[in-house]
Design a protein around this motif. Structure first.
Motif: not given
Length: 650
Positions: A509-523
């Protein structure tokens, strides 16, 4: 319904060749087929079985012994009866198969009650003198993969259990298929496969049209479609049989062996298995080409199939082989030429006159790996280090792995399962104890136990499990300092490498600017996580609350999908929250929410400079997590702190 014909598959020439060579010489060690879903991997493997010559077997032998040379140690022997001829088998091994189903098992009830060794053959016995196919081999338990590859290499399978040893012949062509997006095999297991082939769907529209047209025609009339290619399949089958007959006559000269050794040394492969497999493949290719001597062309083909997967030193290395390096190694090992052999391509030109290879693409890029686009900055990571083991407290019940203690179907026996649980490995002593008090009531007469099904008890075993490691990485502008971000990425990359070795699941999970993103689902594909991490840009404000909430949501959903896998949350941040109104208050609320879930966590404090606010330490306190100041520890010490924390986590 007839299977899809082998010769009807469009393209896939390299895979076609690798399968044919393995069929000609099973000693090569099988084929690992890597590729994205929907690329006809399984179709080609299943079709290959129809091309193999039929085999003569001893009638009533469960282990398919050859009547001309029966296995002297066959459990059904000695043989001396009639024989029969049958097609070569294709045996498929399911991903969820138990060890007893693979290698076979002893009938404990008959062993105790009648005093006889009644061995029930497994899939390895069924595959003897045929094909053993494992789809999604990268998802198979490691101990089963080891068992398969040992049997494929030794040609025998052995069961040692309850003081009884049973061994039988198990020579087969092992074919494994996998989608790298779902996780990699460990390098040690990769090396045990003889050949490997990378497959991908064609980008040529005409070829794709042909694939769809043939598939639709097969589904409309499978038998009629197969009949159209019956003659082509029969011709290919006869060519394979002819190559098998020629194989013992093929000569592998000293010059050819020197070329093989030069090529393997040039690519710095570990051990000698690469040389042996390359030699066997070159011999098989010579037989396939109708030659009795191995040539440079045979070695070139063999190296392309046998070496790419052996060059990987860690899961983040891309498999492959450099054609120019291969050609140079072949030239360097060519035997001296006579005075008259000075024509084109004779290899008589001195090495100094060879045109030097072009500079690699990496030489044309900035050394620090930086790039700037739309105000963002991307910083590469440093070299990963060897991480020490960390484990979760308690005993889990998660997927097979190499990290935390767990109840599994492998490992050491620590007790007996409840009598209502009837699965796993029988426990001999507990079974005898359960049956002994009832012998008089059962009217036992003579030696041996009167054993019944309800007496069977099964072992409770403790092994190791893999965990879920979820990284929550701050990618805001405050993290953008080149040195600091490189250190952070190096630490996370090292933990990813450790997760790969321990068979963990990872997420990012990464977060920057105004939101967080699931950059890579658990794998379990940690190389995908490393790729996302390497290209992670930094910039903008810090939405810490959004990052924590996204991590909490990912953990919640993963607990539903995979409830047995225990998680560890690694938050990488300087603790600042600067995005949106009430950013600090919202980040505290999010931390309290996460703490309420009881997840084991660690906060890697990335704050730097003389004036420090201590916000990451406050975040760690709210999470109930270990606080690790990144600036105060070296990379190895950082990994040790992570492991020390998770060792105390419940």
């Amino acid at each position: 319904m007839k299977p899809y014909p082998f010769t009807a598959v469009v393209g896939m020439q390299e895979l076609r060749l690798a399968l044919v060579l393995s069929a000609i010489s099973p000693a090569i060690g099988g084929v690992l087929v890597r590729g994205e879903k929907g690329t006809a991997k399984s179709t080609m493997v299943r079709a290959l079985a129809g091309l193999l010559p039929s085999v003569d077997v001893v009638e009533d032998c469960r282990f398919s012994c050859d009547p001309a040379s029966p296995d002297p140690g066959c459990p059904d022997g000695p043989h001396g009866g009639a024989s029969k001829r049958r097609p070569a088998r294709l045996v498929e091994l399911p991903v969820g198969a138990a060890e007893d189903r693979v290698i076979g098992s002893l009938n404990l009830e008959r062993a105790l009650g009648e005093g006889v060794t009644d061995y029930q053959p497994g899939l390895l016995a069924a595959a003897h003198r045929g094909l053993l196919y494992v789809d999604e081999v990268n998802l198979l338990h490691d101990h089963l993969v080891d068992t398969l590859l040992d049997a494929a290499a030794m040609g025998r399978a052995t069961v040692e259990r309850e003081g009884v040893s049973v061994s039988h012949a198990a020579r087969f062509v092992l074919i494994g298929t996998m989608n790298p997006e779902e996780g990699e095999l460990r390098p040690q297991l990769l090396d045990r496969f003889g050949l490997t082939v990378e497959v991908a769907s064609s980008r040529d529209p005409e070829q794709r049209v042909q694939v769809v047209r043939r598939r639709l025609a097969y589904e409309a009339d499978p038998d009629g479609f197969a009949d159209q290619y019956a003659e082509d399949d029969a011709k290919l089958a006869s060519e394979i049989e002819a190559a098998q007959a020629l194989l013992p006559s093929v000569r592998l000269g000293d010059d050819a062996l020197r070329q093989i050794a030069e090529v393997c040394a040039s690519f710095e492969v570990d051990g000698m298995r690469a040389d042996i497999v390359t030699a066997r493949t070159a011999v098989a290719h010579a037989a396939w080409s109708g030659r009795e001597d191995v040539t440079t062309d045979d070695i070139r083909v063999a190296a392309r199939l046998a070496l790419p997967h052996r060059r990987r030193r860690n899961p983040f290395d891309a498999p492959g082989i450099e054609e120019e390096q291969l050609e140079q190694a072949l030239r360097d090992a060519e035997p001296p030429q006579g005075p008259d052999d000075d024509g084109p391509g004779s290899g008589s030109e001195p090495p100094a006159e060879q045109e030097p290879p072009p500079a690699g693409s990496s030489d044309d890029q900035p050394g620090d790996g930086q790039g700037t686009q739309s105000g963002q900055q991307t910083v590469g990571s440093g070299k990963p280090f060897k991480a020490r083991l960390f484990t979760l407290d308690g005993t889990g019940e998660g997927a097979h792995g190499r990290r935390s203690r767990a109840i599994t179907d492998t490992g050491r026996t620590i007790g007996v399962k409840p009598s209502s649980v009837r699965e796993g490995h029988p426990h001999l002593l507990a079974t005898i104890r359960a049956a002994a008090p009832h012998q008089r009531a059962r009217g036992r007469d003579g030696a041996g136990l009167e054993l019944r099904g309800q007496d069977l008890r099964f072992a409770l075993r403790e092994g190791r499990e893999g965990n879920l490691v979820l990284f929550c990485v701050d990618a805001s502008g405050s993290m953008g300092a080149k040195t600091r971000m490189r250190e952070v990425k190096s630490a996370v990359l090292s933990l990813l490498l450790d997760a790969y070795q321990r068979r963990d699941k990872v997420g990012l999970v990464t977060f920057r600017a105004a939101e967080a993103e699931l950059a890579l689902p658990p794998t379990i594909s940690v190389d995908a996580a490393a790729s996302r991490l390497e290209g992670l840009p930094t910039g903008g404000r810090t939405p810490l609350a959004e990052g924590l909430l996204k991590a909490a949501n990912v953990l919640r959903l993963e607990a539903i999908r995979d409830p047995r896998r225990r998680p560890l949350l690694v938050v990488v941040t300087d603790g600042r929250a600067t995005s949106g109104a009430d950013a600090v208050a919202r980040s505290r609320q999010a931390a309290d929410l996460l703490a309420g879930t009881g997840v084991a966590a660690i906060v890697m404090d990335c704050e730097s400079g003389k004036m420090r606010l201590g916000l990451a330490a406050e975040l760690a306190a709210r999470l109930g997590a270990e606080h690790v100041p990144l600036a105060e520890v070296a990379a190895e010490s950082l990994a040790g702190a992570v492991r020390a924390r998770t060792g105390r986590a419940a």
